[in-house]
Motif scaffolding. Structure first.
Motif, PDB file in Angstrom:
ATOM      1  N   LEU A 137       0.852  -1.191   0.000  1.00  0.00           N
ATOM      2  CA  LEU A 137       0.000   0.000   0.000  1.00  0.00           C
ATOM      3  C   LEU A 137       0.881   1.231   0.000  1.00  0.00           C
ATOM      4  CD1 LEU A 137      -2.652  -0.883   2.723  1.00  0.00           C
ATOM      5  CD2 LEU A 137      -2.977  -0.869   0.260  1.00  0.00           C
ATOM      6  N   LYS A 138       0.666   2.107  -0.960  1.00  0.00           N
ATOM      7  CA  LYS A 138       1.353   3.393  -0.985  1.00  0.00           C
ATOM      8  C   LYS A 138       0.325   4.420  -0.550  1.00  0.00           C
ATOM      9  CE  LYS A 138       4.396   1.887  -4.629  1.00  0.00           C
ATOM     10  NZ  LYS A 138       4.780   2.029  -6.038  1.00  0.00           N
ATOM     11  N   LEU A 139       0.578   5.038   0.586  1.00  0.00           N
ATOM     12  CA  LEU A 139      -0.396   5.946   1.182  1.00  0.00           C
ATOM     13  C   LEU A 139       0.051   7.395   1.068  1.00  0.00           C
ATOM     14  CD1 LEU A 139      -1.143   3.918   4.432  1.00  0.00           C
ATOM     15  CD2 LEU A 139      -2.465   3.949   2.311  1.00  0.00           C
ATOM     16  N   SER A 140      -0.891   8.244   0.719  1.00  0.00           N
ATOM     17  CA  SER A 140      -0.662   9.687   0.692  1.00  0.00           C
ATOM     18  C   SER A 140      -0.740  10.222   2.119  1.00  0.00           C
ATOM     19  CB  SER A 140      -1.734  10.367  -0.154  1.00  0.00           C
ATOM     20  OG  SER A 140      -1.706   9.874  -1.468  1.00  0.00           O
ATOM     21  N   PRO A 141      -0.264  11.440   2.347  1.00  0.00           N
ATOM     22  CA  PRO A 141      -0.400  12.009   3.684  1.00  0.00           C
ATOM     23  C   PRO A 141      -1.864  12.047   4.122  1.00  0.00           C
ATOM     24  CG  PRO A 141       1.093  13.336   2.365  1.00  0.00           C
ATOM     25  CD  PRO A 141       0.475  12.318   1.444  1.00  0.00           C
ATOM     26  N   LYS A 142      -2.091  11.649   5.343  1.00  0.00           N
ATOM     27  CA  LYS A 142      -3.415  11.646   5.983  1.00  0.00           C
ATOM     28  C   LYS A 142      -4.416  10.670   5.342  1.00  0.00           C
ATOM     29  CE  LYS A 142      -2.348  14.754   9.009  1.00  0.00           C
ATOM     30  NZ  LYS A 142      -2.124  14.341  10.379  1.00  0.00           N
ATOM     31  N   GLU A 143      -3.969   9.825   4.418  1.00  0.00           N
ATOM     32  CA  GLU A 143      -4.870   8.855   3.807  1.00  0.00           C
ATOM     33  C   GLU A 143      -5.251   7.793   4.822  1.00  0.00           C
ATOM     34  OE1 GLU A 143      -5.267   5.930  -0.059  1.00  0.00           O
ATOM     35  OE2 GLU A 143      -3.431   7.078   0.210  1.00  0.00           O
ATOM     36  N   ARG A 144      -6.503   7.335   4.732  1.00  0.00           N
ATOM     37  CA  ARG A 144      -7.002   6.317   5.655  1.00  0.00           C
ATOM     38  C   ARG A 144      -7.225   5.006   4.927  1.00  0.00           C
ATOM     39  NH1 ARG A 144     -11.410   9.447   9.420  1.00  0.00           N
ATOM     40  NH2 ARG A 144      -9.903  10.856  10.372  1.00  0.00           N
ATOM     41  N   ARG A 153      -9.065   0.713   0.989  1.00  0.00           N
ATOM     42  CA  ARG A 153      -8.721   2.136   1.011  1.00  0.00           C
ATOM     43  C   ARG A 153     -10.027   2.901   1.168  1.00  0.00           C
ATOM     44  NH1 ARG A 153      -3.838   3.903  -1.197  1.00  0.00           N
ATOM     45  NH2 ARG A 153      -2.601   2.240  -2.082  1.00  0.00           N
ATOM     46  N   LEU A 154     -10.090   3.773   2.124  1.00  0.00           N
ATOM     47  CA  LEU A 154     -11.340   4.487   2.357  1.00  0.00           C
ATOM     48  C   LEU A 154     -11.671   5.452   1.229  1.00  0.00           C
ATOM     49  CD1 LEU A 154     -11.367   4.939   6.218  1.00  0.00           C
ATOM     50  CD2 LEU A 154     -12.393   3.167   4.801  1.00  0.00           C
ATOM     51  N   ARG A 155     -10.658   5.896   0.480  1.00  0.00           N
ATOM     52  CA  ARG A 155     -10.953   6.770  -0.673  1.00  0.00           C
ATOM     53  C   ARG A 155     -11.646   5.982  -1.787  1.00  0.00           C
ATOM     54  NH1 ARG A 155      -4.863   7.543  -3.028  1.00  0.00           N
ATOM     55  NH2 ARG A 155      -4.744   5.511  -4.030  1.00  0.00           N
ATOM     56  N   ASP A 156     -11.502   4.657  -1.785  1.00  0.00           N
ATOM     57  CA  ASP A 156     -12.146   3.810  -2.787  1.00  0.00           C
ATOM     58  C   ASP A 156     -13.488   3.269  -2.320  1.00  0.00           C
ATOM     59  OD1 ASP A 156      -9.935   4.099  -4.431  1.00  0.00           O
ATOM     60  OD2 ASP A 156      -8.982   2.259  -3.715  1.00  0.00           O
ATOM     61  N   ALA A 157     -13.844   3.544  -1.080  1.00  0.00           N
ATOM     62  CA  ALA A 157     -15.073   2.972  -0.518  1.00  0.00           C
ATOM     63  C   ALA A 157     -16.314   3.535  -1.208  1.00  0.00           C
ATOM     64  CB  ALA A 157     -15.145   3.256   0.983  1.00  0.00           C
ATOM     65  N   ILE A 158     -17.281   2.665  -1.397  1.00  0.00           N
ATOM     66  CA  ILE A 158     -18.577   3.057  -1.952  1.00  0.00           C
ATOM     67  C   ILE A 158     -19.525   3.233  -0.769  1.00  0.00           C
ATOM     68  CG2 ILE A 158     -20.525   2.328  -3.372  1.00  0.00           C
ATOM     69  CD1 ILE A 158     -18.520   0.589  -4.950  1.00  0.00           C
ATOM     70  N   HIS A 159     -20.131   4.399  -0.663  1.00  0.00           N
ATOM     71  CA  HIS A 159     -21.094   4.641   0.410  1.00  0.00           C
ATOM     72  C   HIS A 159     -22.416   3.973   0.035  1.00  0.00           C
ATOM     73  CE1 HIS A 159     -18.472   7.415   2.552  1.00  0.00           C
ATOM     74  NE2 HIS A 159     -18.063   7.778   1.354  1.00  0.00           N
ATOM     75  N   PRO A 160     -23.193   3.537   1.013  1.00  0.00           N
ATOM     76  CA  PRO A 160     -24.429   2.797   0.711  1.00  0.00           C
ATOM     77  C   PRO A 160     -25.338   3.495  -0.298  1.00  0.00           C
ATOM     78  CG  PRO A 160     -24.032   2.802   3.067  1.00  0.00           C
ATOM     79  CD  PRO A 160     -22.991   3.699   2.449  1.00  0.00           C
ATOM     80  N   GLU A 161     -25.483   4.808  -0.185  1.00  0.00           N
ATOM     81  CA  GLU A 161     -26.361   5.527  -1.111  1.00  0.00           C
ATOM     82  C   GLU A 161     -25.785   5.613  -2.524  1.00  0.00           C
ATOM     83  OE1 GLU A 161     -23.768   8.482   1.016  1.00  0.00           O
ATOM     84  OE2 GLU A 161     -25.085   6.883   1.692  1.00  0.00           O
ATOM     85  N   GLU A 162     -24.488   5.354  -2.669  1.00  0.00           N
ATOM     86  CA  GLU A 162     -23.849   5.363  -3.985  1.00  0.00           C
ATOM     87  C   GLU A 162     -23.958   4.016  -4.698  1.00  0.00           C
ATOM     88  OE1 GLU A 162     -19.878   6.443  -2.972  1.00  0.00           O
ATOM     89  OE2 GLU A 162     -20.323   8.572  -2.839  1.00  0.00           O
ATOM     90  N   ALA A 163     -24.376   2.991  -4.004  1.00  0.00           N
ATOM     91  CA  ALA A 163     -24.502   1.651  -4.599  1.00  0.00           C
ATOM     92  C   ALA A 163     -25.833   1.577  -5.343  1.00  0.00           C
ATOM     93  CB  ALA A 163     -24.410   0.587  -3.517  1.00  0.00           C
ATOM     94  N   ASN A 164     -25.941   2.403  -6.394  1.00  0.00           N
ATOM     95  CA  ASN A 164     -27.216   2.576  -7.077  1.00  0.00           C
ATOM     96  C   ASN A 164     -27.222   2.081  -8.524  1.00  0.00           C
ATOM     97  OD1 ASN A 164     -25.536   4.504  -8.111  1.00  0.00           O
ATOM     98  ND2 ASN A 164     -26.761   6.253  -7.463  1.00  0.00           N
ATOM     99  N   THR A 165     -26.218   1.298  -8.897  1.00  0.00           N
ATOM    100  CA  THR A 165     -26.181   0.669 -10.223  1.00  0.00           C
ATOM    101  C   THR A 165     -25.829  -0.803 -10.013  1.00  0.00           C
ATOM    102  OG1 THR A 165     -23.825   1.060 -10.614  1.00  0.00           O
ATOM    103  CG2 THR A 165     -25.355   2.828 -11.285  1.00  0.00           C
ATOM    104  N   PRO A 166     -26.083  -1.632 -11.004  1.00  0.00           N
ATOM    105  CA  PRO A 166     -25.786  -3.066 -10.820  1.00  0.00           C
ATOM    106  C   PRO A 166     -24.328  -3.359 -10.461  1.00  0.00           C
ATOM    107  CG  PRO A 166     -27.243  -2.774 -12.689  1.00  0.00           C
ATOM    108  CD  PRO A 166     -26.832  -1.387 -12.252  1.00  0.00           C
ATOM    109  N   VAL A 167     -23.373  -2.748 -11.152  1.00  0.00           N
ATOM    110  CA  VAL A 167     -21.963  -3.015 -10.857  1.00  0.00           C
ATOM    111  C   VAL A 167     -21.602  -2.501  -9.468  1.00  0.00           C
ATOM    112  CG1 VAL A 167     -19.576  -2.524 -11.517  1.00  0.00           C
ATOM    113  CG2 VAL A 167     -21.251  -3.074 -13.284  1.00  0.00           C
TER     114      VAL A 167
END
Length: 134
Positions: A6-13, A41-55
């Motif tokens: 994992l290559k993390l940027s400053p303050k990345e979670r 990676r939390l920057r890649d996380a999909i929030h529940p309300e964003e899970a609005n398409t089949p993929v």
């Protein structure tokens, strides 16, 4: 040594086995040597309300496994069904290849790799949806 780097940027979670870890003020590199560690990676996380398409919905199921919110055995069948449904719509060679890799990853309990393969389908899905509604 092999494993995920994992290559993390400053303050990345990042979420590792249920624990949120925040990087310091400088870029850093972490080598994850524990096999089957759940990492998101939390920057890649999909929030529940964003899970609005089949993929995105299928990706979200894999994400729930990585975050520890769903048991692997519970999610496996849902993921395989979702991938099967996507394969009935996304029939081009590249999509089939990604879906095949995602299926193999789920079968091997490699949910991070499955999610990575599924995420690669998002731009294609966005183009298809945009064309449908234009």
């Amino acid at each position: 040594m092999t494993g995920l780097v994992l290559k993390l940027s400053p303050k990345e979670r990042v979420l590792i086995n249920g624990a949120v870890i925040e990087n310091g003020d400088r870029r850093s590199r972490l080598s994850i040597v524990t096999p089957n560690a759940n990492i998101l990676r939390l920057r890649d996380a999909i929030h529940p309300e964003e899970a609005n398409t089949p993929v995105k919905r299928v990706c979200y199921i894999a994400q729930l496994v990585l975050s520890g919110d769903v048991e692997k055995d519970e999610a496996r069948l849902q993921l395989l069904r979702g991938i099967e449904q996507l394969s009935q719509v996304l029939t081009d060679e590249d999509s089939r290849d990604l879906l095949g890799k995602a299926t193999a990853a789920v079968a091997a309990s490699d949910y991070y790799y499955a999610m990575k393969q599924l995420r690669a389908l998002m731009p294609r899905e966005n183009r298809l949806l945009a064309a449908q509604y234009s």
